[in-house]
Design a protein around this motif. Structure first.
Motif, PDB file in Angstrom:
ATOM      1  N   ARG A 150      -9.470  27.522 -33.975  1.00 37.19           N
ATOM      2  CA  ARG A 150      -8.611  28.573 -34.542  1.00 37.19           C
ATOM      3  C   ARG A 150      -7.556  29.066 -33.567  1.00 37.19           C
ATOM      4  N   ARG A 184      -1.655  26.114 -41.722  1.00 38.71           N
ATOM      5  CA  ARG A 184      -2.865  25.359 -42.020  1.00 38.71           C
ATOM      6  C   ARG A 184      -2.772  23.971 -41.391  1.00 38.71           C
ATOM      7  N   SER A 206     -15.012  31.954 -43.181  1.00 38.61           N
ATOM      8  CA  SER A 206     -14.192  32.281 -42.013  1.00 38.61           C
ATOM      9  C   SER A 206     -14.400  31.292 -40.873  1.00 38.61           C
ATOM     10  N   ARG A 207     -15.390  30.443 -41.000  1.00 34.98           N
ATOM     11  CA  ARG A 207     -15.687  29.462 -39.949  1.00 34.98           C
ATOM     12  C   ARG A 207     -15.159  28.070 -40.287  1.00 34.98           C
ATOM     13  N   TRP A 266     -10.287  27.516 -40.375  1.00 37.02           N
ATOM     14  CA  TRP A 266      -9.287  28.564 -40.225  1.00 37.02           C
ATOM     15  C   TRP A 266      -8.065  28.241 -41.083  1.00 37.02           C
TER      16      TRP A 266
END
Length: 926
Positions: free
Chosen positions: A543, A561, A793-794, A797
């Protein structure tokens, strides 16, 4: 400019008496520039003659052309009259500005000198012996004179700063050392601070903001500070009302810009502390900072962790949990490995990593990586009760900052944050606007509640550090709250103290173009082998900045992304040890070796229904190691302008042998088998093998796809876009044929063999005994999908997707719950779940569970039950749905339960049974 005004006015008013000095100070308040500030006669009358470049006297040195941007025209180069006049005008303006500033500084110095002269008249009070003249003013003045003589309500000091650099810091200033130097310089230049009575006023609160990296020895620094006295000097020194105080603001700059800023300062009578309501509002009674500065001991915190998955994994495990004074001294000399153990050895790559002094910490009595209210770390220490003397008004606050800086520094070294870098040093932590980071990084609040309680004759001081944040991005950093306690009562608190590990300027920390690694970057594996890339790079790969993780070719992915590793507790590759292959060569044959350290206290051991490493971790660590090879080789660089997403498509993997992996290092070997570049997609196939201590225990093969948005949007599931219902929906068995296992109730009561925490994926399972495609039993479960589920959230990202391996884990948990409910664990001595060995499991993914899907549905068809001495294995086929679409197909997915003493038996010990998976079927004892 009437430069002699202040001197003549002072002497004319009283010939050096007290009230004459007051007149001089009044004149300073009325100072104005009404002449030519570039006139040499003006500034010379105040400051004395200064030599010019050619050694003459009588003109400011700034008039020399070498000090003026642009300078005088060079003969032969645009030597027209206009250019010459512009150069002369620029020179005159710069000289005028410099002279004006010099005159202002001279007047301020004269005002301070007059105040000191005034203090020399006979007085009713007597200054303490040994106090410097500049500190005797208030003590020497008669009470009436003290009220009459006061500096201006506001004084600003701008001066160069040359702090001493302690030898223990390896040539770099610490934050407290920089602040100490700034405050000492301010005290010497500001009449407000120079006139404070010794010990009468203390800095009771301040906010410190780190604005840039700390300076190295020899760097030019500049201090600009302002002091404001509410109600005059008498009030500021405690002779005024209870609400009086002295406010200070300070900023220190270096050659590259601002370094640190101190605001919201309040100096109050030493007996006050910040618990006094008047002190909270500031010197002027304002309430702006009151809420943020409400006095309290760190904690209790508004939240506590639900489970250990987010916990930071130490980069090394120390051999000690306490440190005496001798050990702290060795850390100050840079002997980190000698104190903490061989795992901290970097072959001399970090000579400047050391603990800075002086020594508020006398001994560290407890170090716990998972301790504290937040489960992120706890340090307890004994601290010296005597702050060093010599900094007017700030001794106690600077001592508290010293203690807090040392505490977070010790803990950072203990976690091994420096082990992922070379030629680095301890620095302040700074925010990075490009990244999503916790708020308030670099902001530290200090409050003194009871300065008297920290005196030299006082009792021992205890220090407690609660770690609030630890991360590796953008550089390894740690933040915590510190309480200094006497008799269990907080006498000072420092909140938000943060330290980071930062490389020296110009030192490379990332791969170069083509993935070439520029020498040893500081990280070694447990066996001492140098790694190409370490946890810092893997964290950026999850991230952070992909240019740091992989090289400059990936810089364009910042803030958008991109294909990444999972983060948090789902990042299951630590180090990139070696690679055979070149970036851009995608045909096949390239091989990489990576490593992952599996801590004995990892979340997946504590939260799983099995004491061994669960299937989800076997899958993820192997797949991620293969991904790192694909990323490194540049699969997404085939079209650098395209925005790709990564998806696993299918694979087969086998657990080769039963091995306890807790506390051990897994070495992963991945090989690229093929690459296919299509329009809007790149497909890569890998084989991989996991080993521990050189012995393989897991192997597989898997296909990955890198897809652009258009291709990803065209996913049709496993059935070509058709809706295929579950077996339960197709057959609609009678209600009496189905029963429900209340998994949530079992979990709530702490029942054994039940997943908890982050591994709790199901709340109930519907069972049809004798049902399913094979007539051996059928399992059905739904899981509510929430946008705030921890795994989104893991993984990944900016591209949240439920890991397919967690969907598979949910199916395994359904089988495990069915085995317990059916009674297959009965009769086994201390039963535990283990992964089945020797059974290849295959999966096929054609879609993902997204954060807005709302629901996931799973079903499993029991196909086979096998028994052996002290063990039972159940094998099934399974599917997973998102709303309206079947997206996972699983073959030979299995669970096994064994007696505690039956682990390690071979597959040949198992034989099929005729059981139909109904309640009452029991396991066989060993």
């Amino acid at each position: 400019m009437t430069s002699p005004t202040i001197t003549s006015a002072a002497r004319a008013a009283g010939g050096g008496d007290v009230l004459g000095a007051t007149g001089a100070l009044d004149a300073l308040d009325e100072l104005a520039f009404d002449g030519d500030p570039a006139d040499p006669d003006v500034w010379t009358s105040v400051t004395g003659p200064a030599p010019s470049r050619d050694g003459t006297v009588g003109a400011p040195a700034d008039m020399a052309s070498g000090d003026i941007a642009g300078g005088d025209p060079v003969p032969g180069e645009r030597g027209d009259l206009a250019t010459e006049l512009v150069g002369q005008l620029r020179g005159g303006l710069v000289a005028a500005h410099a002279s004006a500033l010099r005159v202002q500084a001279a007047f301020a110095d004269q005002a301070l000198a007059l105040l000191r002269e005034a203090a020399s008249v006979p007085a009713t009070g007597t200054a303490p012996a040994g106090v410097p003249a500049a500190r005797q003013v208030a003590a020497a003045l008669p009470s009436t004179a003290a009220r009459a003589i006061s500096p201006p309500a506001e004084i600003t000091v701008a001066t160069e700063l040359a702090p001493a650099v302690p030898g223990e810091t390896g040539g770099w200033l610490t934050l407290p050392a920089l602040l100490r130097a700034g405050w000492a310089r301010l005290a010497a230049r500001s009449a407000h601070l120079a006139s404070l009575p010794p010990g009468g006023v203390e800095l009771t609160r301040a906010t410190v903001r780190a604005l840039g990296p700390l300076p190295a020895a020899g760097e030019r620094l500049w201090l600009r500070a302002t002091t404001r006295a509410a109600g005059g000097l008498a009030a500021a020194t405690g002779m005024g009302g209870a609400g009086a105080g002295l406010a200070v603001e300070m900023r220190i700059d270096g050659p590259s810009g601002p370094i640190v800023q101190v605001t919201d300062c309040l100096l109050s009578p030493a007996t006050a502390g910040v618990d006094r309501p008047a002190a909270r509002g500031g010197a002027d009674g304002a309430d702006g900072a009151a809420a943020r500065h409400a006095s309290r001991e760190p904690g209790p915190y508004a939240w506590t962790p639900r489970w250990t998955e987010p916990a930071f994994k130490p980069l090394a495990r120390a051999a000690v949990t306490t440190l005496d004074a001798a050990a702290l001294g060795r850390l100050a000399r840079g002997d980190v490995a000698g104190v903490l153990g061989a795992a901290y050895d970097q072959e001399g790559a970090n000579p400047a990593i050391r603990l800075g002094g002086p020594w508020p910490l006398a001994a560290v009595t407890e170090l716990e990586p998972r301790g504290g209210q937040l489960g992120r770390g706890l340090l307890r220490a004994a601290a010296s009760p005597a702050p060093p003397a010599g900094v007017p008004g700030a001794d106690t606050a600077l001592w508290a900052l010293d203690a807090a800086w040392q505490a977070v520094s010790v803990f950072a070294l203990y976690l091994g944050l420096h082990l992922v870098m070379a030629d680095s040093h301890l620095d302040v932590a700074l925010p990075d606007p490009r990244l999503v980071l916790p708020e308030g990084i670099g902001v530290t609040d200090v409050e003194i509640h009871d300065a008297a309680g920290l005196g030299a004759a006082g009792p021992a001081v205890e220090l407690e550090l609660t770690v609030t944040d630890v991360d590796l991005v953008p550089r390894p950093w740690l933040r915590g709250d510190v309480a200094l306690l006497v008799g269990g009562r907080p006498v000072a608190t420092v909140r938000g103290m943060a330290v980071a590990v930062r490389e020296a300027p110009g030192v490379p920390i990332a791969p170069l173009a083509g993935g070439e690694v520029p020498g040893f970057l500081g990280r070694r594996g447990p066996d001492g082998t140098r790694a190409l890339l370490g946890e810092l790079h893997m964290a950026h790969g999850a991230r952070g900045d992909l240019a740091i993780a992989l090289g400059p070719e990936f810089a364009s992915s910042m803030g958008r992304r991109a294909c990444r590793l999972p983060g948090g507790g789902l990042r299951l590759v630590d180090r990139f040890m070696s690679v055979q292959g070149r970036r851009g060569e995608l045909g096949g044959g390239a091989t990489a070796v990576t490593e992952y350290d599996s801590p004995a206290d990892a979340w997946y051991y504590t939260d799983s229904a099995t004491p061994t490493m669960p299937n989800v971790i076997h899958m993820e660590t192997s797949l991620q190691s293969a991904l790192m090879l694909g990323y490194y080789l540049g699969a997404t660089l085939t079209d650098p302008d395209e925005q790709y997403c990564l998806r696993n498509l299918d694979g087969t993997a086998t657990l080769l042998r039963d091995v306890d992996l807790a506390g051990r290092t897994i070495r992963q070997t991945s090989t690229l088998l093929s690459t296919t570049v299509l329009t809007g997609a790149v497909l890569q196939n890998f084989s991989y093998e996991l080993a521990v201590d050189g012995e393989p225990f897991y192997a597989g093969e898997s296909l990955f796809g890198f897809f652009n948005d258009t291709t990803l949007a065209n996913q049709n599931g496993l059935d070509g876009g058709d809706f295929v219902p579950t077996w339960l929906e197709r057959t609609r068995p009678p209600a009496a044929a189905a029963r429900t296992i209340d998994v949530a109730a079992r979990r709530a009561t702490g029942a054994p063999l039940c997943a908890t925490g982050a591994m709790a994926l199901l709340d109930e399972v519907t069972v049809v005994d004798g049902g399913g495609d094979h007539g051996r039993g059928y399992l059905h479960a739904t899981r509510q999908v929430r946008a705030d589920d921890w795994f989104f959230s893991r993984h990944f990202w900016l591209d949240p997707v439920m890991p397919g391996s967690l969907g598979i884990e949910a199916v395994i948990q359904a089988i495990q719950e069915w085995m317990v409910d059916t009674g297959l664990a009965d009769g086994l001595d201390e039963p535990v779940f283990v992964l089945p060995t020797g059974l290849p499991m295959s999966w096929r993914y054609r879609g993902q569970i997204l954060a807005d899907d709302g629901e996931m549905t799973i079903e499993a068809h029991i196909r086979e039950m096998l028994r052996g001495p002290g063990r039972v294995r159940v094998v099934a086929d399974a599917s997973v749905w998102k709303p309206g679409l079947r997206i996972y197909g699983l073959t030979d997915i299995a669970a096994e339960i064994r007696a505690a003493d039956a682990r390690g038996q071979g597959v040949g010990d198992l034989v099929p049974t005729d059981g139909r998976g109904e309640r009452g079927e029991r396991g066989e004892g060993a």
